[in-house]
Every structure is written in structure tokens, then in C-alpha cells.
Design a protein around this motif. Structure first.
Motif, short mmCIF file in Angstrom:
data_model
loop_
_atom_site.label_atom_id
_atom_site.label_comp_id
_atom_site.label_asym_id
_atom_site.label_seq_id
_atom_site.Cartn_x
_atom_site.Cartn_y
_atom_site.Cartn_z
N TYR A 146 0.82 -1.21 0.00
CA TYR A 146 0.00 0.00 0.00
C TYR A 146 0.86 1.27 0.00
O TYR A 146 0.41 2.32 -0.47
N SER A 147 2.08 1.18 0.50
CA SER A 147 2.98 2.33 0.40
C SER A 147 3.34 2.60 -1.05
O SER A 147 3.42 3.75 -1.49
N GLN A 148 3.55 1.53 -1.82
CA GLN A 148 3.81 1.68 -3.25
C GLN A 148 2.59 2.25 -3.95
O GLN A 148 2.71 3.09 -4.86
N THR A 149 1.40 1.81 -3.52
CA THR A 149 0.16 2.34 -4.09
C THR A 149 0.04 3.84 -3.82
O THR A 149 -0.34 4.61 -4.71
N VAL A 150 0.35 4.27 -2.60
CA VAL A 150 0.28 5.68 -2.25
C VAL A 150 1.24 6.50 -3.11
O VAL A 150 0.89 7.59 -3.61
N THR A 151 2.44 5.98 -3.31
CA THR A 151 3.44 6.67 -4.14
C THR A 151 2.92 6.84 -5.57
O THR A 151 3.03 7.93 -6.16
N GLU A 152 2.33 5.79 -6.11
CA GLU A 152 1.80 5.85 -7.47
C GLU A 152 0.61 6.80 -7.56
O GLU A 152 0.47 7.57 -8.52
N LEU A 153 -0.24 6.78 -6.53
CA LEU A 153 -1.41 7.66 -6.53
C LEU A 153 -0.99 9.13 -6.41
O LEU A 153 -1.60 10.00 -7.04
N LYS A 154 0.04 9.40 -5.63
CA LYS A 154 0.54 10.77 -5.52
C LYS A 154 1.03 11.27 -6.88
O LYS A 154 0.81 12.44 -7.25
N ARG A 155 1.70 10.38 -7.63
CA ARG A 155 2.19 10.75 -8.96
C ARG A 155 1.02 11.07 -9.88
O ARG A 155 1.04 12.07 -10.61
N LYS A 156 -0.04 10.25 -9.83
CA LYS A 156 -1.21 10.48 -10.68
C LYS A 156 -1.94 11.76 -10.28
O LYS A 156 -2.41 12.51 -11.14
N ILE A 157 -2.05 11.99 -8.97
CA ILE A 157 -2.72 13.20 -8.49
C ILE A 157 -1.97 14.45 -8.96
O ILE A 157 -2.59 15.44 -9.38
N HIS A 158 -0.64 14.39 -8.90
CA HIS A 158 0.16 15.53 -9.37
C HIS A 158 -0.04 15.75 -10.87
O HIS A 158 -0.16 16.89 -11.33
N LEU A 159 -0.09 14.65 -11.64
CA LEU A 159 -0.30 14.75 -13.08
C LEU A 159 -1.66 15.36 -13.40
O LEU A 159 -1.76 16.27 -14.25
N VAL A 160 -2.70 14.88 -12.72
CA VAL A 160 -4.05 15.40 -12.95
C VAL A 160 -4.12 16.88 -12.56
O VAL A 160 -4.73 17.70 -13.26
N GLY A 161 -3.48 17.24 -11.44
CA GLY A 161 -3.45 18.63 -11.02
C GLY A 161 -2.77 19.52 -12.05
O GLY A 161 -3.22 20.65 -12.32
N LEU A 199 -15.48 20.75 -20.18
CA LEU A 199 -15.80 19.33 -20.07
C LEU A 199 -14.59 18.52 -19.59
O LEU A 199 -14.72 17.74 -18.63
N PRO A 200 -13.41 18.66 -20.20
CA PRO A 200 -12.24 17.93 -19.69
C PRO A 200 -11.90 18.32 -18.25
O PRO A 200 -11.45 17.48 -17.47
N PHE A 201 -12.11 19.59 -17.90
CA PHE A 201 -11.81 20.05 -16.54
C PHE A 201 -12.70 19.33 -15.53
O PHE A 201 -12.23 18.89 -14.47
N ILE A 202 -13.99 19.18 -15.86
CA ILE A 202 -14.92 18.48 -14.97
C ILE A 202 -14.52 17.02 -14.83
O ILE A 202 -14.53 16.44 -13.73
N ILE A 203 -14.17 16.40 -15.96
CA ILE A 203 -13.74 14.99 -15.93
C ILE A 203 -12.51 14.82 -15.05
O ILE A 203 -12.42 13.89 -14.24
N LEU A 204 -11.56 15.73 -15.18
CA LEU A 204 -10.35 15.66 -14.37
C LEU A 204 -10.66 15.89 -12.89
O LEU A 204 -10.01 15.30 -12.01
N MET A 205 -11.65 16.72 -12.57
CA MET A 205 -12.06 16.92 -11.18
C MET A 205 -12.59 15.63 -10.59
O MET A 205 -12.29 15.27 -9.44
N VAL A 206 -13.41 14.91 -11.37
CA VAL A 206 -13.96 13.62 -10.90
C VAL A 206 -12.83 12.63 -10.66
O VAL A 206 -12.80 11.93 -9.64
N ILE A 207 -11.90 12.56 -11.62
CA ILE A 207 -10.75 11.65 -11.48
C ILE A 207 -9.92 12.03 -10.26
O ILE A 207 -9.48 11.16 -9.49
N HIS A 208 -9.71 13.33 -10.07
CA HIS A 208 -8.93 13.84 -8.94
C HIS A 208 -9.56 13.40 -7.61
O HIS A 208 -8.86 12.95 -6.69
N THR A 209 -10.88 13.52 -7.52
CA THR A 209 -11.60 13.13 -6.30
C THR A 209 -11.44 11.64 -6.03
O THR A 209 -11.20 11.22 -4.88
N LYS A 210 -11.58 10.82 -7.07
CA LYS A 210 -11.46 9.37 -6.90
C LYS A 210 -10.04 8.98 -6.49
O LYS A 210 -9.85 8.08 -5.66
N LEU A 211 -9.04 9.64 -7.06
CA LEU A 211 -7.66 9.35 -6.69
C LEU A 211 -7.39 9.71 -5.23
O LEU A 211 -6.68 8.98 -4.53
N PHE A 212 -7.96 10.82 -4.78
CA PHE A 212 -7.81 11.22 -3.38
C PHE A 212 -8.46 10.18 -2.46
O PHE A 212 -7.92 9.86 -1.38
#
Length: 430
Positions: free
Chosen positions: A24-39, A73-86
Motif C-alpha cells: 500500500y505504500s507503493q500504491t500511495v506513491t503511485e497515486l501521488k504521482r497520478k494526483i500531481h499529473l491530474v493537477g 468538459l475535460p476540466f470536470i472529468i479531471l475533477m472527478v478523477i482527482h476526487t477518486k484518486l484522493f
């Protein structure tokens, strides 16, 4: 009766938690990378939108709105993805914390767990002698409950133990099965930890069952359809010059009066149940975990069956209730205020809540007890998993006989505790 562990057994338990922490530590690291990318992508979209507004502002509305939609539209989609990643990161972080706490518990550091000091009762016949409650107590070593009723039930089991062979064996079967279901138990704890229960939960839920119907009269059932229907007629009439514009103002006053006729009662209803939505939001997710799994133990099957009423899973009914309560929470929004005048939104919501209460209020206690029982059994299941060398005592059919080998106090360190064999053929004092 407890038989203390061999080192290889303990190594497997340690390895389980350490492996989970690493994964799960590896998962957190990967999720942080994705969250940064989406942001970053969201920031680029905002910058692109600002540039586009500057470039296309002189053009016509059609072009400008198309460009706006291209970015929004892409901004809204990215917001949804951002929330799920969090949410996923929060889940993984909670799982890491739980596993770290269990590793501490294996080393007799129970500080992360509730010892229920409020349950300490000097008048109880054996509670103090056996260190049932408080810091470094048996309850603290066992307790992993995430619901208020589960905590109360587990404490009750320790102070009022079972006394029949059949009841003990039924509970042993449930605990043994849950001890094997480590992933399910930990998922249950993570979800429960996201919506931690309090000692006031049960009292809050009782308020829902005590709600009085305020829209039981048949006229309200007509009004919720008649008011919006007449609005349609008024709009059509004014549009076709069959009615003067003043008719809309007159009907606005009438419909606003109808919509707010029971505002005081609806406010009182909202104030009574405003905290219940958070409680049920967590309970619904816990219910789903039980409902989706099949169990062998009779006690666990009974719990699952208790979460089915009128052929429907309790989680579905609770989710509907959450939707009703959420509408009440949003009734002060401008959109909700407008809908209330044109559509009697508050009245409809209150009537739906009353209907839900009529159908399901008598089942709430049953659902909470079933969830709490699973919670308490899951706690003992975790204790059994953490101590694979402990045995499930064989219960005799007659009173009194006690026999054990390598018995020791479960709160003493395994590398320091001196164990003993014991045989008692008859009740003390007989």
C-alpha cells in the motif's frame, strides 16, 4: 485457554502486515504521482481557457461557447478523477495505519486502540481482577470495532460471557471463519474508520424512528402535483396572451405560501436528523461488505439475513434515506429555494422521508444490531488471526471440568510469560 505461539507462526503474522504496508505504500506513491499529473493538467486547462478567452472574445457567441465547452468538459472529468484518486489514497493511507497499529499490538503496544476506560466498574465481580478495560486491558487488545453498537456489544460479551456449550461453539465458528478472511476484515475496518462511530450514534438513529408525520393529510399528496401543473398552465397562458403577466406574480405568492406553510415543522425535522446522514453513509458502505459475501458460519449467515428486509438489502434502503437527508441539507441553496416554490421540493422530500420512515424505521434497530455484531465478531477474528497458536477451547457438556496445557496470561509478553498446565475436575468450593 491459550496455547502460546511458536516463532514460525508469528513470523507469518508479521509478514502479512509488513507485506500490506509495503504494497500500500507503493500504491500511495503511485497515486501521488497520478494526483500531481491530474493537477498539472487541470492547471494547463485553466491557462488554456484564459488564453482562449482572450483570443476568441471578439468572435461570435457560438464560437466562444464551443471553445468554452472544449475546456470545461475535460476540466470536470479531471475533477472527478482527482476526487477518486484522493479517495483511493485515503483508503491506502488508512490501510497502512491499521497495519502499523497491528504490528505495534503484536509487540504489546495497544495505545492505538480504545480500551473503553468508561466501562471500568469496580462493582463488577471480575472486571478489575481480569483487567478487562482500560489501558493495556484485554478489551484494548481485542477491540477493533468501528461502530458504536459493536463496541458496546464486545464490552458486554466480556462482562457477561456465554454460559452454554451451543452458544459458545456458534460464536467460535463465526470467529474462526472471520479469522481466515483477513482482507474482508481489514476492508471493513478501513471503511468504518472513514466514518468513525460515536457513543451518540444509537441515540441519533432513534430520533429518526421517533419522527412524527407532518404531511399525512391527503391534500398534500394532491398539492405536490397540482402546484407544478398550475405553473405550467400559467406559463402557457401568459405565453399565448390568455393570461395577464400579473397572473404569474399572483400565483408566485400563492405557491410560495403553500411551499412554506410547513417550514417550521420541516426545520424541526431537519434539526432532528441532520447528523444521521453521516452515520448512515458509513453504515451503508459497511452493510454492502457483508451483503456481498457468503459465509459458512450460522451466526454470520444470520447477520447477513438480518440486513435483508422485504426482499431488499438494507444498504439500498439506507442509500435512499441518505439521498432524502442530503436534499434536506441542501434546501437553503438558491436552486433548491426556486424548486421549492415551483415544485414543492421541501414538501416532497419530507413526504419521501416520512414514507421511508413508515417502511423501514422498525428495521433500523435490527440493522444496527446486525452490523454491530459483525463488527464485534470481526474484532475477535482479528485477535484470533494475530494469535494463530491460541486454540478454540473444547467445551464440555457437563459442569464442572477445566483442563488446559501451557496456559498463560494473554497480556504478558510471549517471550516472558511462564505458562502452566492445569486440571480442575470439580467446581471450586464443591
Amino acid at each position: 485457554m491459550f496455547i502460546f505461539l511458536s516463532l514460525p507462526d508469528m513470523e507469518k503474522v508479521y509478514a502479512f502486515y509488513e507485506g500490506n504496508i509495503q504494497a500500500y505504500s507503493q500504491t500511495v506513491t503511485e497515486l501521488k504521482r497520478k494526483i500531481h499529473l491530474v493537477g498539472t493538467l487541470r492547471l494547463l486547462l485553466v491557462a488554456g481557457l484564459a488564453i482562449s478567452i482572450w483570443l476568441f472574445s471578439p468572435t461570435g457567441w457560438a464560437t466562444w461557447s464551443s471553445v468554452l465547452g472544449l475546456f470545461i468538459l475535460p476540466f470536470i472529468i479531471l475533477m472527478v478523477i482527482h476526487t477518486k484518486l484522493f479517495e483511493q489514497r485515503s483508503y491506502a493511507g488508512t490501510m497502512i495505519r491499521i497495519c502499523e497499529d497491528e504490528l505495534k499490538g503484536l509487540n504489546y503496544d495497544f495505545s492505538a486502540f480504545d480500551g473503553a476506560p468508561d466501562k471500568i466498574n469496580p462493582a463488577h465481580s471480575f472486571s478489575l481482577d481480569l483487567d478487562l478495560f482500560g489501558n493495556h486491558s484485554l478489551f484494548q487488545a481485542i477491540n477493533r470495532t468501528v461502530t458504536a453498537y459493536g463496541r458496546e456489544l464486545l464490552a458486554g460479551w466480556l462482562t457477561t460471557p456465554l454460559s452454554t456449550k451451543e452458544a459458545i461453539e456458534i460464536r467460535q465458528q463465526a470467529v474462526a471463519e472471520l479469522a481466515e478472511l483477513a482482507d474482508l476484515r481489514h476492508h471493513f475496518r478501513v471503511i468504518g474508520s472513514s466514518h468513525p462511530g460515536t457513543t451518540n450514534d444509537i441515540q441519533q438513529l432513534e430520533k429518526l424512528a421517533a419522527l412524527l408525520a407532518i404531511f399525512s393529510h391527503w391534500l398534500w399528496k394532491i398539492a405536490i402535483w397540482l402546484v407544478p401543473f398550475l405553473w405550467i398552465l400559467v406559463i402557457i397562458g401568459i405565453t399565448n396572451e390568455l393570461l395577464p403577466p400579473g397572473a404569474a406574480i399572483l400565483y408566485l405568492i400563492i405557491s410560495a405560501g403553500i411551499a412554506n406553510a410547513k417550514t417550521k415543522q420541516i426545520n424541526a425535522m431537519h434539526n432532528s436528523v441532520d447528523k444521521i446522514n453521516k452515520i448512515f453513509a458509513g453504515y451503508a458502505r459497511l452493510m454492502v461488505i457483508i451483503e456481498k459475501n457468503d459465509f459458512r458460519a450460522a451466526s454470520l449467515r444470520e447477520i447477513k439475513q438480518a440486513l435483508i428486509t422485504n426482499g431488499e438489502n438494507a444498504s439500498k434502503a439506507v442509500k435512499r434515506l441518505s439521498g432524502r437527508l442530503h436534499k434536506l441539507d441542501q434546501r437553503a441553496n438558491m436552486g433548491a429555494i426556486i424548486l421549492n416554490i415551483f415544485y414543492l421540493r421541501d414538501t416532497r422530500t419530507a413526504m419521501q422521508l416520512e414514507e421511508w420512515n413508515r417502511l423501514h424505521s422498525s428495521h433500523i434497530n435490527q440493522w444496527v444490531k446486525a452490523l454491530g455484531k459483525f463488527d464485534a465478531l470481526s474484532s475477535i477474528g482479528t485477535f484470533a488471526f494475530n494469535h494463530p497458536g491460541y486454540i478454540y477451547p473444547a467445551i464440555t457438556s457437563h459442569y464442572f471440568k477445566m483442563e488446559g496445557k501451557a496456559l498463560g496470561h494473554p497480556l504478558l509478553r510471549r517471550d516472558q510469560c511462564v505458562t502452566n498446565n492445569i486440571t480442575i475436575e470439580k467446581a471450586p468450593g464443591s
